[in-house]
Structure formats: C-alpha cells, structure tokens
Design an enzyme around this catalytic site. Structure first.
Site, PDB file in Angstrom:
ATOM      1  N   ASP A  95       5.319   7.518 -10.321  1.00 55.40           N
ATOM      2  CA  ASP A  95       5.055   6.462 -11.300  1.00 55.40           C
ATOM      3  C   ASP A  95       4.646   6.995 -12.669  1.00 55.40           C
ATOM      4  O   ASP A  95       3.982   6.289 -13.444  1.00 55.40           O
ATOM      5  CB  ASP A  95       3.999   5.491 -10.754  1.00 55.40           C
ATOM      6  N   ASP A 159      10.404   0.239  -6.954  1.00 58.09           N
ATOM      7  CA  ASP A 159       9.657   0.283  -8.218  1.00 58.09           C
ATOM      8  C   ASP A 159      10.146   1.418  -9.121  1.00 58.09           C
ATOM      9  O   ASP A 159      10.069   1.346 -10.345  1.00 58.09           O
ATOM     10  CB  ASP A 159       8.154   0.497  -7.987  1.00 58.09           C
ATOM     11  N   ARG A 231       8.138  -8.878  -6.949  1.00 56.11           N
ATOM     12  CA  ARG A 231       7.921  -7.888  -8.020  1.00 56.11           C
ATOM     13  C   ARG A 231       8.921  -6.738  -7.902  1.00 56.11           C
ATOM     14  O   ARG A 231       9.366  -6.184  -8.900  1.00 56.11           O
ATOM     15  CB  ARG A 231       6.481  -7.383  -8.044  1.00 56.11           C
ATOM     16  N   TRP A 235      11.252  -5.387 -10.892  1.00 60.60           N
ATOM     17  CA  TRP A 235      11.394  -3.985 -11.342  1.00 60.60           C
ATOM     18  C   TRP A 235      12.863  -3.581 -11.373  1.00 60.60           C
ATOM     19  O   TRP A 235      13.319  -2.897 -12.299  1.00 60.60           O
ATOM     20  CB  TRP A 235      10.652  -3.027 -10.418  1.00 60.60           C
TER      21      TRP A 235
END
Ligand code: GLY
Length: 380
Positions: A95, A159, A231, A235
């Site tokens: 991330d 993500d 979510r 993304w």
C-alpha cells in the site's frame, strides 16, 4: 436560477465547508496520522499504516486551492515523518501507493520538491520488488499480517489496483519502462482473476507463490469469496480508469466500465453503497460512505476518459448523484465530528471500524468535489 447554477451552488458550498473544516482540523490534528473517527474524534495511528497518506493528502487538496501556507507546512512535516517507514523498510507493504501518492507525489506535483520525488521513487522500487514473476501479481501483505495463520506469500488483493499508478508515474518521471511493465502485468492479472463477468470483484486471490498457479478466491474484507465488497469494486473501478489514462490500453477502460456498470446497477435508493452488495442480512447491511466517495471520484475520471459520449455523461451524472447524497445525508460540516463523512465501514468481517468516519472517505470525497469544481490534475 438555472439547474446548472443550482448544482454549482451545492458543489461550491460543500467545497467551501470542507476546505474550512480541513483548515480548522489542521490546528487539532497537526502532523499526526489519523484513520478512524469514533465518537467525534479521529484516532492517532502509526506512519506505517496504509491510511497514513490521506491526512497529508487532504491538506494538499485544500492547499492546491487556497495556497494556505500552514497546510503546506503540516503536510511537509507529515511527509518527513513517513520516512520512518522507508528507513524501517521490512515492514512496508504493497500500500505504498496509498501512502506516498497523496503525500510525496502530491508535493512533487504541486511544488516540485526534489526530495518528494526521491521518496516516491524509492517506494515505487519497493512496490516493483514485490512482483511475483511466476504468478504475475504484486504480493499484498507481509507474513503475519494477513488473515488467520496461513502464509500470504501468494496473496494479491483488489485494493492494489489503486497502487499501480505509483509505478506508472515512476516510469513517466524516470523514462524507465520497467515500472510500467510490472503495473500492466498486475493489472492484467486483476482483469483475469479478480473482475468477474458481471463486473463484481473478489477481494483476495491466493496463488501458489512458487508456480504462480491460482488456488482460490478468499472473502477477505468482503462477505464471502463470491460476494461483492463495495470498496474493493471502487478501488478497481478507479484503479483501472487510471491504468487506461496512463497506457491508453482499451482493456482497462472496458474493465473499469464493467465494474462501474455493476456498481451503479446495485446502488440503493440513496445512491450510497452498502459495505458488500451481496450481504444478505439487510438489517446489518451498513453503508460504506468511503466506497461511495472513492467510486464517485473514479466515475468522474471515467466520465472524462470515456469515448462514448452518452456513457461518459451517465458516469458523470451518477457521480454527482452519489456526491450530492453524501453532502446531504452523510457529511458533517461543523465540529461535532472531526470526520467529514460519517457512516463508513472499515472491515465488517473483522468487526472493525463499523459505522465510523474514515480518513480515506474524507480524502476521496474532497478530491471528487475538487473535480466537480473543474480541477483536472490528480495526485494518482
Ligand atoms: N486496504 C484497503 C481498504 O481497506 O480498503
């Protein structure tokens, strides 16, 4: 007043309220890192957290418009504190895009700070180093920080699609195509193994880290392996639109569109997504205002990139509807809560951060409002 004037009024009003709130929050949050707001106040988190870039990112979003120097100074102080993660190195994860794009890349784009460019290139190289050549995916987490006690050496997560623009940006500024090659390979894996025919996405795919063979999908932060964590969809919608913006490869535009169509078709009446579109227990189908804000900002990009005029217009109209609903029913403009958006869901299966304010929800909400006011440049 024409309908365009009325629309500009709510957007302008929301932007002014949000900007004023960020300026006030700068005095209380300062150079700390925040993630979740419970009972009116944001918590304080470590600079290693995947969310650490969003508070400096919010400061940069408002600085870009106001040129308020105190915001720039705090954002720079946060960025310097993030160096602890780069120095520590072994605890970094995939991330790094979420952390260093809204902080260092934002700073570099707005001020040309050469140190910010170096920081972002260092973490881009780290991200590229997580690429599994056999499976053609970027490893998500480090051992011990996944779910349960299983090894996660072969796990990739949806993500990460949003982290890929760090690699694409790195290729642009260095002239070295290798970062882009890795981003493109991972994005192709997302299209092949994560995005389903109907446009929904799974959260985690486990691959054999030695052979690269796909083993299975896992539910992760979604309700189930075959469900649709909202979510995650947001993304992927936004991340693939960015892939298309950088590469102009039609496959990413089509992927982003497919996800957008699924997302929009499953929205409830108030246009704000539940945390998982497939969760059967409607009583506990909490909203995720962060998914709504991320998807709205992604839809605005998609609407700009879309070549079919009617579809582009439709994405823009739907993004506005989502943002208007967030403004009217989810936003706190005063100081009753430090969060700007209420009713986010961080991680329902882990029973964490449910019905809370989430800093990434606030970031993407303000980013999307800036786009509605005509801002074209993003930090991604
Ligand atoms: N790790 C990113 C998210 O929870 O959305």
């Amino acid at each position: 007043m024409s309908s365009t004037d009325a629309e500009m009024n709510w957007v302008e009003e929301a932007w002014q309220f949000a900007a004023a709130k960020v300026i006030r929050l700068n005095a209380s949050i300062g150079d700390n890192f925040v993630h979740v707001s419970h009972e009116g106040s944001y918590d304080r988190t470590r600079s290693h957290a995947w969310t650490a870039g969003f508070w400096p990112g919010l400061l940069w979003l408002v600085y870009r418009d106001t040129l308020n120097e105190t915001l720039r100074v705090t954002a720079e102080r946060c960025e310097q504190k993030l160096d602890a993660g780069i120095d520590d190195f072994v605890n970094l994860h995939h991330d790094v895009g979420f952390i260093w794009m809204p902080s260092s890349v934002a700073n570099y784009k707005l001020t040309g700070n050469p140190l910010s460019k170096i920081r972002a290139l260092k973490v881009a190289s780290w991200l590229a180093g997580r690429f599994n050549v056999r499976g053609k995916f970027i490893r998500a987490w480090n051992e011990g920080s996944g779910i349960g006690s299983r090894s996660n050496a072969g796990w990739a997560i949806i993500d990460c699609t949003m982290n890929l623009s760090l690699l694409l940006w790195a290729s642009l500024v260095t002239g070295d195509p290798r970062y882009r090659h890795i981003a493109v390979e991972h994005a192709n894996t997302v299209l092949r193994h994560f995005v389903r025919e109907d446009g929904s996405c799974c959260h985690i795919v486990a691959f054999n880290p030695e052979t690269g063979e796909r083993i299975e999908a896992l539910g992760g932060q979604g309700y189930a392996p075959d469900s649709a964590w909202s979510r995650g969809s947001a993304w992927a919608l936004y991340g693939l639109a960015l892939l298309y913006r950088y590469t102009r490869d039609e496959a990413y535009l089509q992927g982003s569109r497919r996800i957008a169509e699924f997302f929009l078709a499953h929205l409830p009446e108030d246009n704000v997504a539940p945390w998982d579109f497939s969760f059967p227990d409607k009583e506990r189908a909490h909203k995720d205002s962060s998914a709504a804000a991320i998807a709205a900002s992604g839809l605005l990009l998609l609407s700009e990139l879309e070549k079919e005029e009617a579809a582009g217009k439709r994405y823009g109209v739907n993004a506005r509807r989502i943002l208007k609903s967030l403004c009217e029913h989810y936003a706190v403009w005063g100081d009753k809560d430090e969060a700007i958006l209420l009713h986010g869901t961080g991680n329902f299966p882990a029973n964490k951060n449910i019905d809370a304010g989430l800093i990434y929800g606030d970031y993407f909400f303000v980013e999307a409002l800036a786009k509605l006011r005509g801002q074209k440049e993003t930090f991604w």
